[in-house]
Structure formats: structure tokens, C-alpha cells
Design an enzyme around this catalytic site. Structure first.
Site, mmCIF file in Angstrom:
data_model
loop_
_atom_site.group_PDB
_atom_site.id
_atom_site.type_symbol
_atom_site.label_atom_id
_atom_site.label_comp_id
_atom_site.label_asym_id
_atom_site.label_seq_id
_atom_site.Cartn_x
_atom_site.Cartn_y
_atom_site.Cartn_z
ATOM 1 N N LYS A 183 0.837 -1.199 0.000
ATOM 2 C CA LYS A 183 0.000 0.000 0.000
ATOM 3 C C LYS A 183 0.871 1.246 0.000
ATOM 4 O O LYS A 183 1.928 1.268 0.637
ATOM 5 C CB LYS A 183 -0.887 0.013 1.253
ATOM 6 C CG LYS A 183 -1.745 -1.222 1.407
ATOM 7 C CD LYS A 183 -2.688 -1.411 0.240
ATOM 8 C CE LYS A 183 -3.535 -2.664 0.432
ATOM 9 N NZ LYS A 183 -4.331 -2.967 -0.776
ATOM 10 N N HIS A 321 -9.631 -8.942 -6.750
ATOM 11 C CA HIS A 321 -9.337 -8.514 -5.384
ATOM 12 C C HIS A 321 -9.975 -9.487 -4.398
ATOM 13 O O HIS A 321 -10.961 -10.132 -4.705
ATOM 14 C CB HIS A 321 -9.929 -7.111 -5.168
ATOM 15 C CG HIS A 321 -9.985 -6.669 -3.739
ATOM 16 N ND1 HIS A 321 -11.103 -6.810 -2.945
ATOM 17 C CD2 HIS A 321 -9.046 -6.089 -2.958
ATOM 18 C CE1 HIS A 321 -10.845 -6.317 -1.746
ATOM 19 N NE2 HIS A 321 -9.602 -5.878 -1.718
#
Ligand code: MG
Length: 387
Positions: A183, A321
Site C-alpha cells: 500500500k 481482489h
């Protein structure tokens, strides 16, 4: 053949291996769908959950979608042949009375139940989900299909971020992954570039690393990040800006030559069409990360895959995802590129199953009837509390 009970419970989730670390109150819904079909003297139960990242959906499941399944006439839920629950027909039952648009998070509630219904139907058929789904869609699938996977994690650590990040990436590589996603966007760009360099230092090269900005950048920040990341030639740059800000996404696509990934926070075919039409994505290289659970479950997700491939996207563009066992089956059956896994985050949905092996970035879905949650000790312990 009926659905006789639906149970749901909220489960807290953490983005860190240390589950006491801050989660931002994140939850998911776990569900059990009990049928009146007996196997080995016990009712067949399907299990599912609301994937990760969108919180639990107790109200919608309990007040709206479960009652429709429980009150449906038997012939609305079963196959033509009457030999199984038909997940597509059950989906139509759940969506009865729902109007187009206003997708909100009802699609997540439907997706959680849909996962459990597929699990139950595959168990009734006595097949692992990948084989049951492939048969249902008339698709060929290997006996023991291999699925390409990557390890996802790299959330900003509250303490010793770079040290913990390096350890995390090394643990992914040591457990057999070749590709990794971290991230960015939760700190300033300068520090994010240090994080990227730290992650790359644990990998053969930067082409094995993707970054995910979790939809936080505006135009200026997105362009700055794109320009700073460009020299790395990353595997992909995901969720750059607000999921519905197609003009910004398109400006980034003009400025950034390496692959972009999008679609994780778009939950309907209508939104997928808008993304394709207006976000400047390049069908030859960009990546689509729609979550099969969040997109109204498999019936909604299959519509998105079918529609976008009819426009020239290839199945190789789809990296769903979610980081869970369910997607291994979906990727294998639909012939998609590969699946995201979260080896450390989102316990008990972090690992795969007992005895699962990641070998040079490839793995296999479990070969027991259904999805195989029974083979994941942590997940199975939670699911058993439902029935
Ligand atoms: Mg993402």
C-alpha cells in the site's frame, strides 16, 4: 430441496499479522446457508463471507436478502433437473424487487450469500467449486489447475514501518511468492518512495512489485506519484484516485506508461462499463481488480468479465481482489490471470488451507467438495459458530 436456514455474524478483521494492531473497526460478515439435503446424515451447509475492505453487511443480509431465500418457492431455487440448488436462480430470488442503480453495498451482502450458495451447490454435486463452476459454464479446466497468485500486504506499520515492511516482503518471498503488492498513499510521497525501495530490495527487481494507493490521490498528487514511480517500472499501480473519478484516472493513464490497475471499488456492470469507456485504461496492458464478492457475487462478476472481454479486454487482465480461497476457484474456472492473496492480513481469511503450497508464485485450489473452508483451521472455527 430448500434453503432452511441462513445465519450471519460480524467478524472483526485486522490488516496486520498482529491482530491487536489498529483495524479502523473493519469487519466482515460470515454466513452459513443450510439446505435440507443430507450428506453423510448431515445437512449440506454452504459458507461464505463478505470479502474484505467493505465492512460487514448484517442488516442487509438479515432483513432483506436472507428472508427472500428462506421464503422462496422450491422451484425458484433449484436446477431444471431438480438435482441441486441453482446459484444463478437463487441470485435472481435474492434480487427480486431490487431496482437498477443504487448499488451501494447491497452488492456486498448479496455476494456474501452467493459465495455460500455456490459452496453448498458444489458440495451437493460432490465437486470442488472450480470444477462445479467450470462445468456449469461449459468451460474446460485441468484436473489439478494451477493458479498464479501474488502476496498482498505492506500496510503502513504504526511502528518501525520500514523494518517491518522488509520483514513482511521477505516472508512472502520465503513462502514461495514471486510477486508482491504494498500500500502507498497513507503517508507522504517521499516516505512512500522509501517504502517502495525497501520492498524492491527484498525482490529480484521492481517488476515484481505493485503498489496500491487505495483511491486516495487527487489529480495533483496522483500525477506526482505517477511521475515518481515511473522509473521503477512497477508491475502495476492500483487504485490511484477516487474509483468514480474517471477524468482523473484518464489523466494519470496519459501520464503513466506502466500498467495501472482499477475496478476494485466498482461493484456493478454499469460502473465497469463506465470505467472502460471513460477512465483512459489501456486494454492491452492495464489490470482489472473487480472483487467477485463485492460485485453481487459470481453472477454479477461473470457479467463483468463477459462484457469487458467482448470489448477486447483479455481474461489475462483480470486479477480479482479479495485475497481468499474462493477466488482461487473463480480464477481457475474462468481462466483468469491470477488471484490476490493476503498471507498476513485479514485473519482468518489470510492463509489458504492446510497443506497449501505456493511454488514459484503458483498454487492449486483445494480438491474437496465446495470451496474448502473446512481445510482452513481459523476460518472453519469461525464458520462453525454459525450453525
Ligand atoms: Mg486495491
Amino acid at each position: 430441496m430448500r434453503i432452511i436456514d441462513v445465519n450471519e455474524r460480524l467478524l472483526p478483521l485486522s490488516r496486520y499479522a498482529d491482530r491487536s494492531s489498529v483495524t479502523g473497526g473493519l469487519t466482515t460478515s460470515i454466513v452459513a446457508v443450510t439446505t435440507d439435503i443430507l450428506r453423510d446424515g448431515r445437512p449440506v451447509v454452504g459458507y461464505g463471507y463478505a470479502s474484505v475492505g467493505r465492512f460487514g453487511q448484517s442488516g442487509l443480509i438479515r432483513e432483506r436478502f436472507a428472508p427472500r431465500l428462506l421464503s422462496a418457492a422450491q422451484d425458484l431455487l433449484i436446477t431444471e433437473a431438480g438435482d441441486n440448488i441453482d446459484p444463478f436462480r437463487a441470485w435472481t430470488v435474492m434480487m427480486t424487487g431490487e431496482k437498477p442503480g443504487g448499488h451501494g453495498e447491497r452488492c456486498v451482502a448479496v455476494g456474501a450469500l452467493d459465495m455460500a450458495i455456490w459452496d453448498a451447490a458444489a458440495k451437493i454435486a460432490g465437486l470442488p467449486l472450480f470444477r462445479f463452476l467450470a462445468q456449469r459454464l461449459n468451460r474446460a479446466v485441468d484436473n489439478r489447475p494451477k493458479v498464479r497468485v501474488y502476496a498482498s500486504g505492506g500496510y503502513l506499520h504504526p511502528q518501525n514501518d520500514l523494518g517491518n515492511l522488509a520483514d513482511e516482503i521477505r516472508s512472502f518471498v520465503d513462502s514461495g511468492f514471486e510477486d508482491v503488492k504494498i500500500k502507498i498513499g497513507a503517508t507522504d510521497l517521499k516516505r512512500d518512495l522509501q517504502r517502495v525501495e525497501t520492498a524492491v530490495s527484498q525482490l529480484p527487481d521492481s517488476k515484481h512489485l505493485s503498489v496500491d494507493a487505495m483511491n486516495v490521490y487527487g489529480l495533483e498528487q496522483g500525477l506526482a506519484a505517477a511521475s515518481a514511480l515511473a522509473p521503477f517500472g512497477l508491475r502495476w499501480f492500483e487504485d490511484v484516485c477516487d474509483p468514480l473519478d474517471f477524468p482523473v484516472q484518464a489523466r494519470i493513464a496519459e501520464a503513466y506508461a506502466s500498467p495501472l490497475a482499477a475496478g476494485e471499488a466498482l461493484f456493478s456492470l454499469a460502473e465497469a462499463k463506465l470505467l472502460d469507456r471513460h477512465a483512459g485504461l489501456r486494454r492491452v496492458k492495464d489490470i482489472l481488480v473487480f472483487d467477485p464478492v463485492h460485485c453481487y457475487g459470481l453472477p454479477g462478476y461473470i457479467d463483468i468479465v463477459d462484457h469487458l472481454t467482448s470489448l477486447g479486454w483479455t481474461r489475462n487482465s483480470f486479477w480479482p481482489h479479495g485475497g481468499h480461497l474462493f477466488c482461487l476457484h473463480v480464477v481457475a474456472a474462468l481462466g483468469l490471470a491470477g488471484a490476490e492473496l493476503t498471507p498476513l492480513a485479514f485473519y482468518p481469511f489470510n492463509g489458504l488451507f492446510n497443506g497449501a503450497v505456493i511454488d514459484e508464485g503458483w498454487t492449486n485450489p483445494p480438491d474437496i467438495p465446495g470451496i474448502g473452508f473446512e481445510l482452513n483451521d481459523g476460518a472453519w472455527r469461525e464458520f462453525q459458530t454459525l450453525t
